[in-house]
Structures are given as C-alpha cells and as structure tokens.
Design a protein around this motif. Sequence first.
Motif, PDB file in Angstrom:
ATOM      1  N   ARG A 317     -45.447 -53.176 -61.141  1.00 38.73           N
ATOM      2  CA  ARG A 317     -45.183 -53.933 -62.563  1.00 38.73           C
ATOM      3  C   ARG A 317     -46.346 -53.612 -63.705  1.00 38.73           C
ATOM      4  NH1 ARG A 317     -44.664 -59.243 -64.786  1.00 38.73           N
ATOM      5  NH2 ARG A 317     -44.794 -59.506 -66.915  1.00 38.73           N
ATOM      6  N   THR A 320     -44.611 -50.281 -64.751  1.00 34.99           N
ATOM      7  CA  THR A 320     -43.353 -50.435 -65.909  1.00 34.99           C
ATOM      8  C   THR A 320     -43.651 -50.752 -67.208  1.00 34.99           C
ATOM      9  OG1 THR A 320     -42.377 -51.506 -64.263  1.00 34.99           O
ATOM     10  CG2 THR A 320     -41.154 -51.396 -66.168  1.00 34.99           C
ATOM     11  N   ASP A 321     -44.788 -52.275 -67.196  1.00 39.02           N
ATOM     12  CA  ASP A 321     -45.375 -52.607 -68.888  1.00 39.02           C
ATOM     13  C   ASP A 321     -45.574 -51.073 -69.830  1.00 39.02           C
ATOM     14  OD1 ASP A 321     -45.437 -55.211 -67.811  1.00 39.02           O
ATOM     15  OD2 ASP A 321     -47.492 -55.004 -66.625  1.00 39.02           O
ATOM     16  N   ASP A 324     -41.992 -50.109 -70.592  1.00 43.12           N
ATOM     17  CA  ASP A 324     -41.576 -50.685 -72.151  1.00 43.12           C
ATOM     18  C   ASP A 324     -42.590 -51.107 -73.000  1.00 43.12           C
ATOM     19  OD1 ASP A 324     -40.135 -51.987 -69.726  1.00 43.12           O
ATOM     20  OD2 ASP A 324     -41.866 -54.015 -69.321  1.00 43.12           O
ATOM     21  N   GLN A 356     -38.554 -53.974 -62.966  1.00 45.11           N
ATOM     22  CA  GLN A 356     -39.881 -53.569 -63.049  1.00 45.11           C
ATOM     23  C   GLN A 356     -40.315 -53.372 -61.680  1.00 45.11           C
ATOM     24  OE1 GLN A 356     -40.559 -58.008 -64.240  1.00 45.11           O
ATOM     25  NE2 GLN A 356     -41.746 -56.674 -65.886  1.00 45.11           N
ATOM     26  N   ASN A 531     -35.913 -58.597 -60.669  1.00 45.60           N
ATOM     27  CA  ASN A 531     -36.904 -58.094 -59.463  1.00 45.60           C
ATOM     28  C   ASN A 531     -36.881 -58.581 -58.069  1.00 45.60           C
ATOM     29  OD1 ASN A 531     -39.529 -58.681 -58.286  1.00 45.60           O
ATOM     30  ND2 ASN A 531     -40.220 -57.026 -59.096  1.00 45.60           N
TER      31      ASN A 531
END
Length: 617
Positions: A317, A320-321, A324, A356, A531
């Motif tokens: 996560r 992936t943030d 993004d 994610q 997810n």
Amino acid sequence: MGETMTDTALDRETRILRFLEHVHPYDSLRREVLTRVAGVFLERLAGPGETIYSIGDPAEGLWLIEHGTVEITDDAGAPVSILHGRNSFGERGLQREGRSLTNARATEETRLLLLPADEFNELLKTSPAFARFFDRGRGTAREQRVELATQKISDLMVRTPVTVNAGTTIRAAAERMRDTRVSCLAVVDAEDRLEGIVTLRDMATKAVAQGLGGDTPVSEIMTADPVSLAPSALGTDLLHTMLERKVGHVPVTEDGRLVGILTQTDLTRFQAVSSASMVSGIVGAQSAREMAEVTAGLPQLLAHLVGAGNRHEVVTRLITDIADAVTRRLLALAEERLGAPPVDYLWLACGSQGRQEQTGVSDQDNCLILDDAATPDDMEYFRRLATFVSDGLDTCGYFHCPGDMMATNPRWCQPLAIWQRYFRGWINKPDPEAQMLASVMFDLRPIGGAKHLFENLQGETLAAAHRNSIFVGHMIMNSLKHVPPLGLFRGFATVRSGEHKNELDMKMNGVVPVVDLARIYALQGELTQVNTRARLEAAEAMGTISHSGAQDLIDAYDLIAETRLRRQAEEIRAGRKPDNFMPPSDLSDFERSHLRDAFVVVRTMQSAVGQGKGVLG
C-alpha cells in the motif's frame, strides 16, 4: 498585569517543553537548546475545516501538531497524508524557495506549534540529528542509505522516557500515562536503574481484569527486569527482540541505568516518515526527472519496510501510494503545460497499482475515461496528456507496459460510452481476449480526475457480470490457467528452462492464482473492492466464501505474498535488482513445508471453484 503575563508565558513554555521532550527529533537536542527552542515556538488553534496554509503561501516555519488532526493535500486536492499529534509538516516549503508546496487543513479542533523559519534553519546547521530527520524529502543518497535494520538504537530511541518508582500507585501511574500520552512507563529506582516496565496492556489485563485497587503499587503489575538493549545496538537487534519476545516496548539502558525507550509506535513513525517524505518530495517536484530522484529510493524503502516487520499489505500500500502521487503530480504538470482539459477526464490504474499491490517490480497499466462530450478534435489533447504522463512514469521507473495496456494506446483512451460498450461486449461474448481484458479492467481504480465517470460504470458492469453465468464461468476457467507450483512427492514445480531455471515464480504461480480467485469472488458477490485481501475479506462477510475457506485462503495468501516480498528485500540489500523468482533451496525445511501447504490451500480452492461447487459447503 506584567507579572501575570510573565507567569502565563512561563506556564506556556513549561507545557511546550514537556511536550517536546517526547517528540522526535526534539528529544535529541541538548537540554539547554531544547529549553531555548521551547520559548520561541508560536501557538495557533485551528478549528474543524480551517485552512492552515495553501500552496504558494509563504512558508512561515515548521508546524508541529500538539493535538488534533491535519490533512495534507496536493495541488489536485488529492490526500497526501493525515497527520496527528507529534507529527511535523511544512518543512519542504522551507527547503524549496520558501513557499508552501502542499495544502494543510485541520479536520478537527487542533492545537499547533510553529517553529519560525530562521530557528528551523539554525537547528539544521547546529544539530546533526535534527538535520538527519528533516534532510530526507528528495530521495537523496543519504536517505537511501538509511535503513531501520542498520540504524543505531541511540538514533532511534526516545531519550526522555516517562518514569515512575516502584511505589507509585496504579491510579497515579494511569494518570501519568494519560497526561503524557504514552503507552508505557519505565519503573526506576532513585539512581535511574531500571526495575521494570508497565504498559497499557498491563493496566488492562492485570490491574483492571484482576480488580486491583487504585492504591496498589505498580510493582504488583509491572514486568520486572524486562529485556533491554544498549544504545550501541542496531535496529535489527530491536526488531529481533520485539519479534522473539513478543513485546512492543523495549527500554534502552547503559550500565543498568535507563537512557531511553523504543516502542512499536516509534517504529511506525520512523517508517511512515520515510514514505511520507517521498510523497512530499514528489508533490513539490517540477519535472519527471525530479520525481525520479525521489522514486530512486523505492527499493530501499521496500527493504526498510519489510525489514521492520510490516505486513505485506502495508508495504504494498505504501509503495503504491508513491506511484499514485507520481501519477497525480504528472497529471497536474501536464495540465500546466497543455492548459485546462476540454472536457472532464479520469485517469485510472489497473494491474498491481489498481489493486494497491505494487512491489519492487512494477510496470504501468493505466487508461483514460473521457466525458461523452469529447469531440474528435479533443482527442489530440488527451493523446498528448497520456504521452506526457506515461513517459513521466517510465522516467520514474514505472516502465511502459509490454502489452501496451496504457492510456497512450487509443483503444484505452475513450469516452465513457465506448467504455460501457467495451464491458458489455466482453461480458456478452467472453472469448479468450475478452476474458484477458476483463481480468485486467475489473481491477481499475481511479487515480486523478473526475471520479464520477467511473462510479456508475463500475456498478453497472459488476451487476451485468453477476447476471451472466456464462461469462462468470469463462472467467473462472481463465483464472485457473495460473496454478500453484506443486510437484510430486511434496516437492515444488519450478521453472523448467531459461534464466530462472529451477526457481519458483512467486508472482505468476504464487500471488496471481489468489488474485484471480479473489476477482472471481468479487464478480460473484458484486463487490466493489479491488485489493485482493480486501476482496477476500468482503467475500467472507457477504457469504460468497465460507469463514473457514476465507481464513485458510487469506492465511495462504499472506504467507506467499510475504515470502515474495522478503525475497525482494533480500535482493535489494544484496545490491541486486529485485525480481519475482526464488530458489527453493533458499528456504529452510520448515519454510518449504509451510509454503507448500499454502500452495495446497490455493489449489484446493481453485478446484472447488473450477468444479462449480463453490466454497460454502
């Protein structure tokens, strides 16, 4: 009158000083410096929804939250982080032209402290520990070398732990924990020698559960002679101690005397700061190359997060943030260059970014949905926007998709009506290409733009897919193409030839079979989660999958995914580029046995779904 004001000022400075004693990196400052700094902080109360500063505002100084919550957003209004008590923000604006690079807004009643810019800069010059803490925003070589496992405990610990003596009553100790907002107290003698430790858990399971009176001394509930570490120990010693002893608080002692303490909260803060600082650097970047300087630190961040014992879904996560944030910043830069878009648009990610679940090995999979008002003439704008963003992602290490599943492909840059037609066609005529495309596109997640363009599309598509049993059947058969690597005689089926011969493919034969199963459950239950783990949990809650089946599959997925991430982290620490392959010989007999059991669970669930029996019986 003047005497009253002086007393008030002294009370204020004392309160701030006591607060700073328990906030890193201020707790690393010499006492006389910390006392002086406490006196120069300015205070501000911000009500719910009140703007603290906006992008472009002069950077007044470094903000510190005493209590409350602050939301940080980028220039597109997308959330960057949610900050709570003891968190700092605003330093990137001070380091970049003296202008704020983000928006900051209080989401509840919030008390803020402001360290003026000149004082902040002075501390950067005079305090190495203070400078190390804030010199991390742009993925510099220094930051990339910093890993928790190799950090000295003396650089991580809280230097002013809250203490009591063995005779302190439980009531007084509880009040002390409440007032100082700490989760543990160190019990020391008159010479600061460590005698024990009392945690919130002790208060609940020993004091409250056993009905002990408030006047009972804490010596009755403390853990006596707790395990401790020396300041010279490394982060890896701390991690091993916490894992092996199953403790969340570790005192730091020198010659028997208490000099600091470390908690799981400190570790979380250390980890979150690293990922948040990368996002902060991305938000302030003016080009893809500047962002690439930040994302160059992603491998070390992954190794750092894995080494700190984070669960795989937390690691992926956070990774992936960052992708993004890069995407949204590139969209903003594209609009600055190209002008305002002619119609509303929405940039979406699919694949691992959509779910994610990005790791240290990720290409890009994305698309654009345009408002139906888009004209043929408008398409040139979006072609240029897609090229700018996709090339920027490539520069930042998110390489162009080999299958051309990108918004630069005209097929995947279309008005909403065309996307609705795509999904109807895939569902009504599920040929092999349709199955493959639907598998990818059912993992779509909005990243930047007008989210309303996706809301109805997702709901309509899930409903249509759920009603079409033939389509679901084809999707099930397509999902069974990826099977766990189970061989004969309790062995593994490894790659047969090529560069990775005799190795396990932990992606295609490891996590992908579970990803495919979770997508099937989402279709069967019309679940909006993307997810994989969230899909499994939602499927269990809805009854699409039995409780025992869900728990077995989630446990199997966790083991497979974490084994894959640990392998990638090991590759990174060894100075090699991470991949998805692993020799079984790298595992102990115990690890091989459990990994094989996990693969058996996945294969069993695949068989149940493939035979049309479901997983409820």
